[in-house]
Design a protein around this motif. Structure first.
Motif, PDB file in Angstrom:
ATOM      1  N   SER A   1      -3.937   8.631 -16.127  1.00  0.00           N
ATOM      2  CA  SER A   1      -2.743   7.776 -16.175  1.00  0.00           C
ATOM      3  C   SER A   1      -1.901   8.021 -14.932  1.00  0.00           C
ATOM      4  CB  SER A   1      -1.917   8.060 -17.431  1.00  0.00           C
ATOM      5  OG  SER A   1      -1.261   9.312 -17.315  1.00  0.00           O
ATOM      6  N   TYR A   2      -1.112   7.040 -14.590  1.00  0.00           N
ATOM      7  CA  TYR A   2      -0.275   7.177 -13.399  1.00  0.00           C
ATOM      8  C   TYR A   2       0.910   8.103 -13.646  1.00  0.00           C
ATOM      9  CZ  TYR A   2      -3.062   3.655 -11.010  1.00  0.00           C
ATOM     10  OH  TYR A   2      -4.083   2.977 -10.396  1.00  0.00           O
ATOM     11  N   ARG A   3       1.352   8.236 -14.902  1.00  0.00           N
ATOM     12  CA  ARG A   3       2.384   9.233 -15.228  1.00  0.00           C
ATOM     13  C   ARG A   3       1.847  10.641 -14.918  1.00  0.00           C
ATOM     14  NH1 ARG A   3       7.070  11.276 -15.270  1.00  0.00           N
ATOM     15  NH2 ARG A   3       7.993   9.464 -16.274  1.00  0.00           N
TER      16      ARG A   3
ATOM     17  N   SER B   1     -12.741   2.887  -9.868  1.00  0.00           N
ATOM     18  CA  SER B   1     -13.722   3.615 -10.677  1.00  0.00           C
ATOM     19  C   SER B   1     -14.014   4.984 -10.065  1.00  0.00           C
ATOM     20  CB  SER B   1     -15.008   2.799 -10.843  1.00  0.00           C
ATOM     21  OG  SER B   1     -15.638   2.648  -9.591  1.00  0.00           O
ATOM     22  N   ARG B   2     -13.642   5.187  -8.775  1.00  0.00           N
ATOM     23  CA  ARG B   2     -13.881   6.488  -8.154  1.00  0.00           C
ATOM     24  C   ARG B   2     -13.107   7.618  -8.845  1.00  0.00           C
ATOM     25  NH1 ARG B   2     -10.003   3.986  -5.026  1.00  0.00           N
ATOM     26  NH2 ARG B   2      -8.509   5.265  -3.865  1.00  0.00           N
ATOM     27  N   PHE B   3     -12.060   7.271  -9.574  1.00  0.00           N
ATOM     28  CA  PHE B   3     -11.269   8.294 -10.258  1.00  0.00           C
ATOM     29  C   PHE B   3     -11.768   8.573 -11.680  1.00  0.00           C
ATOM     30  CE2 PHE B   3      -8.190   6.235  -7.305  1.00  0.00           C
ATOM     31  CZ  PHE B   3      -7.980   7.336  -6.481  1.00  0.00           C
TER      32      PHE B   3
ATOM     33  N   LEU C   1       5.014   1.326  -1.075  1.00  0.00           N
ATOM     34  CA  LEU C   1       3.856   0.538  -1.520  1.00  0.00           C
ATOM     35  C   LEU C   1       2.580   0.981  -0.821  1.00  0.00           C
ATOM     36  CD1 LEU C   1       5.195  -3.156  -1.227  1.00  0.00           C
ATOM     37  CD2 LEU C   1       4.994  -1.808  -3.331  1.00  0.00           C
ATOM     38  N   GLY C   2       1.472   0.907  -1.547  1.00  0.00           N
ATOM     39  CA  GLY C   2       0.154   0.889  -0.929  1.00  0.00           C
ATOM     40  C   GLY C   2      -0.289  -0.575  -0.946  1.00  0.00           C
ATOM     41  N   ILE C   3      -1.513  -0.813  -0.573  1.00  0.00           N
ATOM     42  CA  ILE C   3      -2.026  -2.197  -0.612  1.00  0.00           C
ATOM     43  C   ILE C   3      -3.498  -2.161  -1.015  1.00  0.00           C
ATOM     44  CG2 ILE C   3      -2.570  -2.176   1.886  1.00  0.00           C
ATOM     45  CD1 ILE C   3      -1.708  -5.169   1.942  1.00  0.00           C
TER      46      ILE C   3
ATOM     47  N   ASN D   1       8.254   3.963 -11.032  1.00  0.00           N
ATOM     48  CA  ASN D   1       6.900   3.691 -10.530  1.00  0.00           C
ATOM     49  C   ASN D   1       6.495   2.235 -10.711  1.00  0.00           C
ATOM     50  OD1 ASN D   1       6.316   6.715 -10.228  1.00  0.00           O
ATOM     51  ND2 ASN D   1       4.417   5.700  -9.599  1.00  0.00           N
ATOM     52  N   LEU D   2       5.561   1.841  -9.876  1.00  0.00           N
ATOM     53  CA  LEU D   2       5.130   0.437  -9.852  1.00  0.00           C
ATOM     54  C   LEU D   2       4.331   0.009 -11.069  1.00  0.00           C
ATOM     55  CD1 LEU D   2       3.787   0.194  -6.192  1.00  0.00           C
ATOM     56  CD2 LEU D   2       5.727  -1.092  -7.122  1.00  0.00           C
ATOM     57  N   ASP D   3       3.470   0.905 -11.559  1.00  0.00           N
ATOM     58  CA  ASP D   3       2.497   0.407 -12.539  1.00  0.00           C
ATOM     59  C   ASP D   3       1.872   1.517 -13.355  1.00  0.00           C
ATOM     60  OD1 ASP D   3       1.154   1.403 -10.303  1.00  0.00           O
ATOM     61  OD2 ASP D   3       0.518  -0.575  -9.614  1.00  0.00           O
TER      62      ASP D   3
ATOM     63  N   GLY E   1      -2.252   6.221  -6.362  1.00  0.00           N
ATOM     64  CA  GLY E   1      -3.459   5.919  -5.577  1.00  0.00           C
ATOM     65  C   GLY E   1      -3.649   6.948  -4.466  1.00  0.00           C
ATOM     66  N   SER E   2      -4.702   6.764  -3.694  1.00  0.00           N
ATOM     67  CA  SER E   2      -5.021   7.733  -2.632  1.00  0.00           C
ATOM     68  C   SER E   2      -4.027   7.683  -1.484  1.00  0.00           C
ATOM     69  CB  SER E   2      -6.404   7.438  -2.049  1.00  0.00           C
ATOM     70  OG  SER E   2      -7.370   7.459  -3.053  1.00  0.00           O
ATOM     71  N   THR E   3      -3.501   6.482  -1.217  1.00  0.00           N
ATOM     72  CA  THR E   3      -2.669   6.315  -0.023  1.00  0.00           C
ATOM     73  C   THR E   3      -1.458   7.250   0.015  1.00  0.00           C
ATOM     74  OG1 THR E   3      -3.417   4.026   0.070  1.00  0.00           O
ATOM     75  CG2 THR E   3      -1.491   4.592   1.418  1.00  0.00           C
TER      76      THR E   3
ATOM     77  N   GLY F   1      -5.423  -7.291  -0.937  1.00  0.00           N
ATOM     78  CA  GLY F   1      -4.042  -7.720  -0.671  1.00  0.00           C
ATOM     79  C   GLY F   1      -3.102  -7.551  -1.851  1.00  0.00           C
ATOM     80  N   HIS F   2      -3.547  -6.885  -2.921  1.00  0.00           N
ATOM     81  CA  HIS F   2      -2.605  -6.716  -4.039  1.00  0.00           C
ATOM     82  C   HIS F   2      -1.532  -5.691  -3.684  1.00  0.00           C
ATOM     83  CE1 HIS F   2      -5.424  -3.511  -6.036  1.00  0.00           C
ATOM     84  NE2 HIS F   2      -4.416  -2.869  -5.505  1.00  0.00           N
ATOM     85  N   ILE F   3      -0.337  -5.904  -4.245  1.00  0.00           N
ATOM     86  CA  ILE F   3       0.705  -4.876  -4.199  1.00  0.00           C
ATOM     87  C   ILE F   3       1.099  -4.596  -5.642  1.00  0.00           C
ATOM     88  CG2 ILE F   3       1.657  -5.010  -1.867  1.00  0.00           C
ATOM     89  CD1 ILE F   3       3.696  -7.068  -2.869  1.00  0.00           C
ATOM     90  N   ALA F   4       1.327  -3.325  -5.959  1.00  0.00           N
ATOM     91  CA  ALA F   4       1.330  -2.880  -7.354  1.00  0.00           C
ATOM     92  C   ALA F   4       0.038  -3.475  -7.933  1.00  0.00           C
ATOM     93  CB  ALA F   4       2.587  -3.299  -8.080  1.00  0.00           C
ATOM     94  N   PHE F   5       0.065  -4.080  -9.126  1.00  0.00           N
ATOM     95  CA  PHE F   5      -1.148  -4.748  -9.582  1.00  0.00           C
ATOM     96  C   PHE F   5      -0.929  -6.251  -9.651  1.00  0.00           C
ATOM     97  CE2 PHE F   5      -2.795  -0.551 -11.180  1.00  0.00           C
ATOM     98  CZ  PHE F   5      -3.799  -0.484 -10.224  1.00  0.00           C
TER      99      PHE F   5
HETATM  100  C1  F6R Z   1      -0.727   1.976  -7.238  1.00  0.00           C
HETATM  101  C2  F6R Z   1      -0.619   0.618  -6.752  1.00  0.00           C
HETATM  102  C3  F6R Z   1      -1.747  -0.046  -6.061  1.00  0.00           C
HETATM  103  C4  F6R Z   1      -2.314   0.785  -4.906  1.00  0.00           C
HETATM  104  C5  F6R Z   1      -3.499   0.072  -4.269  1.00  0.00           C
HETATM  105  C6  F6R Z   1      -4.136   0.905  -3.181  1.00  0.00           C
HETATM  106  O1  F6R Z   1       0.483   2.371  -7.882  1.00  0.00           O
HETATM  107  O2  F6R Z   1       0.392   0.016  -6.947  1.00  0.00           O
HETATM  108  O3  F6R Z   1      -1.333  -1.292  -5.568  1.00  0.00           O
HETATM  109  O4  F6R Z   1      -1.310   1.009  -3.960  1.00  0.00           O
HETATM  110  O5  F6R Z   1      -4.443  -0.225  -5.240  1.00  0.00           O
HETATM  111  O6  F6R Z   1      -4.741   2.028  -3.752  1.00  0.00           O
HETATM  112  P1  F6R Z   1      -5.260   3.235  -2.856  1.00  0.00           P
HETATM  113  O7  F6R Z   1      -4.054   3.865  -2.265  1.00  0.00           O
HETATM  114  O8  F6R Z   1      -5.939   4.165  -3.840  1.00  0.00           O
HETATM  115  O9  F6R Z   1      -6.171   2.657  -1.834  1.00  0.00           O
END
Ligand code: F6R
Length: 245
Positions: free
Chosen positions: A79-81, A166-168, A131-133, A65-67, A37-39, A137-141
């Motif tokens: 893909s995240y890979r 969808s921005r990606f 982690l990002g968020i 990796n988380l997901d 993700g962007s974070t 409030g989701h963590i990973a998915f």
């Molecule tokens: C990504 C992940 C997601 C992101 C979350 C925030 O591996 O686990 O939980 O951390 O969707 O995404 P960004 O950083 O793009 O705002």
């Protein structure tokens, strides 16, 4: 939970990278749990700089990796890979055989999920989980739901997450509707957790996360019961909480 409010995205990235670098130096064989993700992009750039300029050594590091999006194989540019290779692995001295991302293209996805958790156990668990968020409030998915899953599993992405991601993609229709994700249990078993958040879009989720209440409506709130969590949040993400710098 330790909450560190920093000025902006750049500071958040540096602080997060410093914490990871400390782990890598003190335990050169550490298992790092990583996010996409962007974070974390700025944090990964900083780790690359530390590797190139200061010799930060990833040669014996393992990553998990988380997901991963369901249905995308690792050579798909979204893909995240692919993301991890591009944003970090191709630029540091890590052995790619020691980098694990769920295989979203696996024929037997249930088997893939089971094996992913087994592998984490075999590695001795995760030393530091980044982690990002999500804004929701989701963590990973692990999305807001009535019940949360313990282990790695296949999940439906919420409309909010599909829209946000969808921005990606060229169009929203191309965003996969499902993902393979580590579960709440897989994350909570990590010895140490660091969560990064930047921007006003994360402020509500950070408010929930620091509210003292736990709810599956905001899955990250479970982190409040973990014994070693550090949040690096920038001023915008911290704008709804009462903590001074
Ligand atoms: C990504 C992940 C997601 C992101 C979350 C925030 O591996 O686990 O939980 O951390 O969707 O995404 P960004 O950083 O793009 O705002």
């Amino acid at each position: 939970m330790k909450i560190v409010v920093v000025k902006d995205y750049a500071q958040m990235s540096i602080k997060g990278a410093e914490l990871i670098a400390e782990t890598v130096k003190s335990n050169p064989e550490a298992v790092l749990g990583l996010a996409t993700g962007s974070t974390p992009e700025g944090l990964y750039s900083e780790l690359i700089r530390m590797h190139k300029e200061e010799g930060l050594d990833f040669s014996k590091i393992t990553t998990v990796n988380l997901d991963e999006y369901y249905g995308l194989s690792g050579d798909h540019p979204q893909s995240y890979r692919y993301f991890m290779n591009e944003k970090l692995f191709n630029h540091v001295n890590i052995d790619k055989n020691n980098t694990y991302v769920p295989n979203g293209g696996a024929e037997d996805i249930q088997e893939e999920c089971k094996n992913y958790d087994k592998n984490i156990e075999k590695l001795g668990g995760i030393d530091l989980q980044l982690l990002g968020i999500g804004g929701n409030g989701h963590i990973a998915f692990n999305e807001p739901e009535e019940e949360l899953n313990f282990g790695t599993h296949l999940t439906d992405l919420t409309k909010d997450t599909i829209e946000a991601n969808s921005r990606f993609f060229d169009s929203i229709d191309e965003v996969p509707k499902k993902a393979v994700t580590m579960g709440i249990g897989s994350i909570m078993k990590a010895k140490k957790i660091v969560l990064l958040a930047s921007g006003k879009g994360k402020a509500e989720a950070i408010k929930e996360l620091t509210s003292g209440k736990i709810t599956t409506d905001s899955p990250a709130t479970i982190l409040q019961v973990h014994h070693d969590v550090t949040l690096f949040v920038d001023e915008d993400a911290a704008s709804l909480i009462n903590i001074s710098k």
